[in-house]
Design an enzyme around this catalytic site. Structure first.
Site, PDB file in Angstrom:
ATOM      1  N   HIS A 118      47.507  56.340  45.825  1.00 15.70           N
ATOM      2  CA  HIS A 118      48.174  55.426  44.879  1.00 15.70           C
ATOM      3  C   HIS A 118      48.695  54.170  45.578  1.00 15.70           C
ATOM      4  CE1 HIS A 118      48.462  59.057  42.227  1.00 15.70           C
ATOM      5  NE2 HIS A 118      48.699  59.646  43.387  1.00 15.70           N
ATOM      6  N   LYS A 168      47.725  28.519  56.741  1.00 14.04           N
ATOM      7  CA  LYS A 168      46.903  29.554  56.097  1.00 14.04           C
ATOM      8  C   LYS A 168      45.651  29.919  56.858  1.00 14.04           C
ATOM      9  CE  LYS A 168      47.060  30.431  51.851  1.00 14.04           C
ATOM     10  NZ  LYS A 168      47.272  31.700  51.183  1.00 14.04           N
ATOM     11  N   GLU A 191      36.823  38.297  50.343  1.00 11.54           N
ATOM     12  CA  GLU A 191      36.959  38.061  48.899  1.00 11.54           C
ATOM     13  C   GLU A 191      35.598  37.842  48.241  1.00 11.54           C
ATOM     14  OE1 GLU A 191      40.199  35.126  50.204  1.00 11.54           O
ATOM     15  OE2 GLU A 191      40.499  35.313  48.055  1.00 11.54           O
ATOM     16  N   SER A 207      43.300  26.406  54.630  1.00  8.18           N
ATOM     17  CA  SER A 207      43.638  25.765  53.367  1.00  8.18           C
ATOM     18  C   SER A 207      43.790  24.272  53.643  1.00  8.18           C
ATOM     19  CB  SER A 207      44.960  26.336  52.845  1.00  8.18           C
ATOM     20  OG  SER A 207      45.582  25.399  51.989  1.00  8.18           O
TER      21      SER A 207
END
Ligand code: ARG
Length: 463
Positions: free
Chosen positions: A161, A288, A295, A282
């Site tokens: 979980h 970043k 992704e 970024s």
């Protein structure tokens, strides 16, 4: 007499050429040119067989062979002129062959049809992709195994979980993906075996009256045998569905691993550092470092599963044998194959380059009362307590630690005894994360020795 603009391959009964819209919806050359090499390989095998069976002369077969090689070199060299009026790769190649060698080109299509031709070409193409998927998966498995071997005894939290459950080893976590990928690999291996029958010579749908030798062309094209029913042979696209099904499940696994890498590389987790080579920055936030590769791999399932759904729906309800609907089998299969190969290669690169942060993993391993089960098991073993009672006692100790804002090993023996008087100091031996993982030696368990055994088994199997 036919109008000049009617199709030179099938225009005999037509008085006029197609409407521009008809040509646009009908032509597949925009995409099926990807099967040019397979088309030429299939035609060469067919021509050689026609000559051997005495259906065409050796001289014509030789001219066809030479001519097809010229066509192939034009295609590979980028000088081939594709024509939408010639619809597809099959007729583009044959028309060019005719320009090069003249009359013998017209004999190549004896005893075959575009229906068995396209089935053969597409099968050869998909079969190559199955092989590519198998090697891509194996390469990724090897990268994961190397990570597992390096960190066979590193501890980290195991989750259910996405809540801390029990400590596990980094190696064990890596090897879980090896098992998933092994199943993916076996699905492709299995599908390849099942699909490896040659449709060539099934002709339009009913076979042919020419004395062709389908066993000969099957063997020349690396098939195990010719397919046994001509109607089935020209209308079967199961092999592409098998490929897309296997690709979809593999893409699920890749997306799950991607998701973990996205979570693990965040500042909150810091379980892994992804290499600069597989990250991006970024344009506005200078600090970043984004896990874009992970992704994008996570997202590829959309296209791959989309192709699987699309072809399923195209094939549903089609009567025997060939229908033009089946021309819609290719574009999305091509796209799905490209997406899968790219995702596998990117994941392999990312896994190879990533660094597991041993300290962060270990620090996190002990949080969330992850050794509570070890404590309960100790009560069962040392105090002969029924497990349900042990669970209850442990729960009270967890509640106590939680209210004090500390972890289980931080409680004193007095604290423990206040919940159950027979607890001894030996209990502290099982509260450490290293002891916890080392104790889980059941087959397939997380203990480093089990992980090392699995690493050795897979290294052996993959060679
Ligand atoms: N371009 C067609 C396809 O991809 C080839 C087969 C066409 N056969 C036919 N009888 N029109 O399916």
């Amino acid at each position: 007499m036919t109008d000049n603009s009617s199709n030179q391959m099938w225009g005999g009964r037509f008085a006029a050429g197609p409407d521009a819209i008809m040509e646009a919806i009908n032509a597949s050359i925009g995409f099926d040119r990807r099967m040019a090499a397979q088309d030429i390989t299939g035609s060469r095998a067919h021509a050689a067989m026609l000559a051997k069976a005495g259906i065409i002369t050796d001289k014509d077969a030789e001219a066809i062979r030479e001519g097809l090689l010229t066509v192939l070199s034009e295609i590979e060299g980028g000088t081939f002129n594709y024509s939408a009026a010639l619809e597809d790769i099959h007729m583009n190649v044959e028309a060019r062959l005719k320009e090069i060698i003249g009359e013998p080109a017209g004999r190549l299509h004896t005893g075959r049809s575009r229906n068995d031709q396209v089935a053969t070409d597409f099968k050869l193409w998909v079969r190559d992709q199955m092989d590519a998927a198998i090697s891509g998966i194996e390469a990724l498995m090897k990268a994961l195994i190397a990570q597992a071997e390096a960190g066979a005894d590193w501890v980290m939290p195991g989750f259910t979980h996405l809540q801390v459950a029990q400590p596990v080893t980094w190696g064990h976590h890596m090897m879980a993906y090896v098992e998933m990928l092994a199943r993916d690999r076996s699905r492709f291996v299995d599908a390849r075996k099942r699909m490896n029958e040659s449709p060539l010579g099934a002709a339009a749908l009913a076979g042919t009256s020419f004395p062709i030798d389908r066993h000969m062309t099957a063997e020349a094209l690396g098939f195990d045998r010719p397919s046994a029913n001509s109607l089935d042979a020209v209308s079967d696209r199961d092999f592409a569905l098998d490929f897309l099904g296997a690709a979809s499940i593999c893409a699920i696994h890749l997306s799950r691993l991607s998701e973990e890498l996205v979570i693990w590389s965040s500042a909150q987790f810091r379980f892994v550092t992804l290499s600069d080579r597989f990250s991006t920055g970024s344009s506005i936030m200078p600090q970043k470092k984004n896990p874009d590769a992970a992704e994008l791999i996570r997202a590829k399932i959309g296209r791959i599963y989309g192709a699987n759904t699309a072809l399923t729906i195209v094939m549903k309800g089609l009567p025997l044998a060939y229908s033009k609907d089946m021309q819609e089998d290719k574009e999305q299969t091509f796209d799905a194959a490209d997406s899968l190969m790219l995702a596998l290669a990117a994941m392999e690169g990312m896994v190879k380059d990533m660094t597991g942060n041993r300290e962060s993993l270990e620090a996190a391993a002990g949080t969330g009362f992850s050794t509570a089960t070890d404590l309960a098991d100790w009560l069962v073993r040392a105090l002969n307590m029924p497990f349900r009672d042990a669970h209850h006692v442990t729960g009270s100790l967890v509640a106590m630690a939680e209210s004090r804002g500390c972890d289980l090993p931080d409680l004193t023996l007095e604290d423990m005894k206040s919940v159950h008087e027979h607890i001894t100091k030996d209990v502290f031996g099982v509260l450490g994360v290293h002891n916890s993982v080392a104790s889980r030696t059941s087959y397939g368990g997380t203990a480093p020795e089990q992980v090392r055994a699995q690493v050795a088994r897979w290294k052996d199997l993959l060679g």
